[in-house]
Design a protein around this motif. Structure first.
Motif, short mmCIF file in Angstrom:
data_model
loop_
_atom_site.label_atom_id
_atom_site.label_comp_id
_atom_site.label_asym_id
_atom_site.label_seq_id
_atom_site.Cartn_x
_atom_site.Cartn_y
_atom_site.Cartn_z
N ALA A 1 0.84 -1.21 0.00
CA ALA A 1 0.00 0.00 0.00
C ALA A 1 0.88 1.25 0.00
O ALA A 1 0.64 2.19 -0.77
N ALA A 2 1.90 1.26 0.84
CA ALA A 2 2.80 2.41 0.90
C ALA A 2 3.53 2.60 -0.43
O ALA A 2 3.65 3.71 -0.94
N ALA A 3 4.01 1.50 -1.00
CA ALA A 3 4.76 1.58 -2.26
C ALA A 3 3.87 2.06 -3.41
O ALA A 3 4.34 2.76 -4.30
N LEU A 4 2.61 1.70 -3.37
CA LEU A 4 1.68 2.11 -4.44
C LEU A 4 1.02 3.46 -4.16
O LEU A 4 0.30 3.97 -5.00
N GLY A 5 1.24 4.00 -2.97
CA GLY A 5 0.61 5.27 -2.61
C GLY A 5 -0.89 5.14 -2.46
O GLY A 5 -1.64 6.05 -2.79
N ALA A 6 -1.33 3.98 -1.96
CA ALA A 6 -2.77 3.72 -1.78
C ALA A 6 -3.03 3.36 -0.32
O ALA A 6 -2.20 2.74 0.33
N ARG A 7 -4.18 3.76 0.18
CA ARG A 7 -4.54 3.38 1.55
C ARG A 7 -4.84 1.89 1.60
O ARG A 7 -5.42 1.34 0.66
N PRO A 8 -4.47 1.20 2.67
CA PRO A 8 -4.78 -0.22 2.78
C PRO A 8 -6.28 -0.51 2.59
O PRO A 8 -6.63 -1.52 1.99
N ALA A 9 -7.13 0.37 3.08
CA ALA A 9 -8.58 0.15 2.93
C ALA A 9 -8.99 0.10 1.46
O ALA A 9 -9.90 -0.64 1.08
N ILE A 10 -8.31 0.88 0.62
CA ILE A 10 -8.61 0.87 -0.81
C ILE A 10 -8.26 -0.50 -1.40
O ILE A 10 -9.02 -1.07 -2.18
N LEU A 11 -7.09 -1.03 -1.02
CA LEU A 11 -6.66 -2.32 -1.55
C LEU A 11 -7.54 -3.46 -1.04
O LEU A 11 -7.81 -4.42 -1.76
#
Length: 197
Positions: free
Chosen positions: A64-74
């Motif tokens: 999530a951090a590497a993709l710049g996305a919140r874990p909730a989104i994933l």
């Protein structure tokens, strides 16, 4: 993709989707993860994306951090090929839980007890009623505008203003149909929740 539990399937598809959205190769994502101190290889990432390797909670956070996305989104991602009505969106959760409610729960904005779910459903019905009314008003205004043009609309059917009105009416009809369908489903879901009280 192997027959994965819904949360694992959502995560695997989300990693693939957001990696491509960020225009990263598997090698590049592995490099970013290595820079963050989380050593997943290119092969590990390929296996995670294809559902051949389970991701850990640590993998989830680092990816999530590497993709710049919140874990909730994933975690609340819905794969295109995931059957919606018969299976839960996430492991161990009610089958009727919808993606926005799942995401709100993952982000700590709601709980999944019956009272909170009922309140969520009531709010959703209210929002969809407002949305449906808004589309009805827009559609009515576009039809009235076309009616006011009268014969001119018939004679000048390819005039930009007339074409624009016809496009607005077509789009408005589609949006209204979608809103009404969503409202009907939300009302049915609300009634189901109320009957379980």
């Amino acid at each position: 993709m192997p027959d994965l539990p819904p949360t694992s399937r959502a995560f695997a598809d989300a990693v693939h989707h957001y990696r491509q959205l960020r225009d990263l190769s598997l090698d590049e994502l592995a490099y970013v993860l290595a820079q963050l101190g989380h050593g997943l290889t290119t092969e590990d990432l390929r296996r995670i994306e294809h559902g051949e390797q389970a991701a850990t909670v640590d993998d989830l956070i680092a990816i999530a951090a590497a993709l710049g996305a919140r874990p909730a989104i994933l975690l609340s991602h819905i794969p295109i090929d995931m059957p919606v009505p018969d299976t839960p969106l996430a492991t161990g959760l009610p089958a009727d839980l919808e993606q926005p409610e799942l995401r709100a729960w993952l982000e700590g904005k709601t709980t999944l007890d019956h009272r909170a779910r009922l309140r969520w459903a009531i709010d959703q019905v209210s929002r969809l009623q407002i949305r449906s009314g808004h589309f009805e008003d827009q559609l009515r205004a576009a039809r009235e505008e076309l009616h006011e043009l009268g014969e001119l609309a018939d004679r000048e059917a390819d005039a930009p203003q007339v074409v624009d009105l016809h496009d607005r009416i077509r789009e408005g009809e589609h949006e209204l149909t979608q809103a009404e369908l969503g409202l009907a489903l939300a009302e049915r879901r609300l009634e189901d929740l109320r009957s379980r009280a």
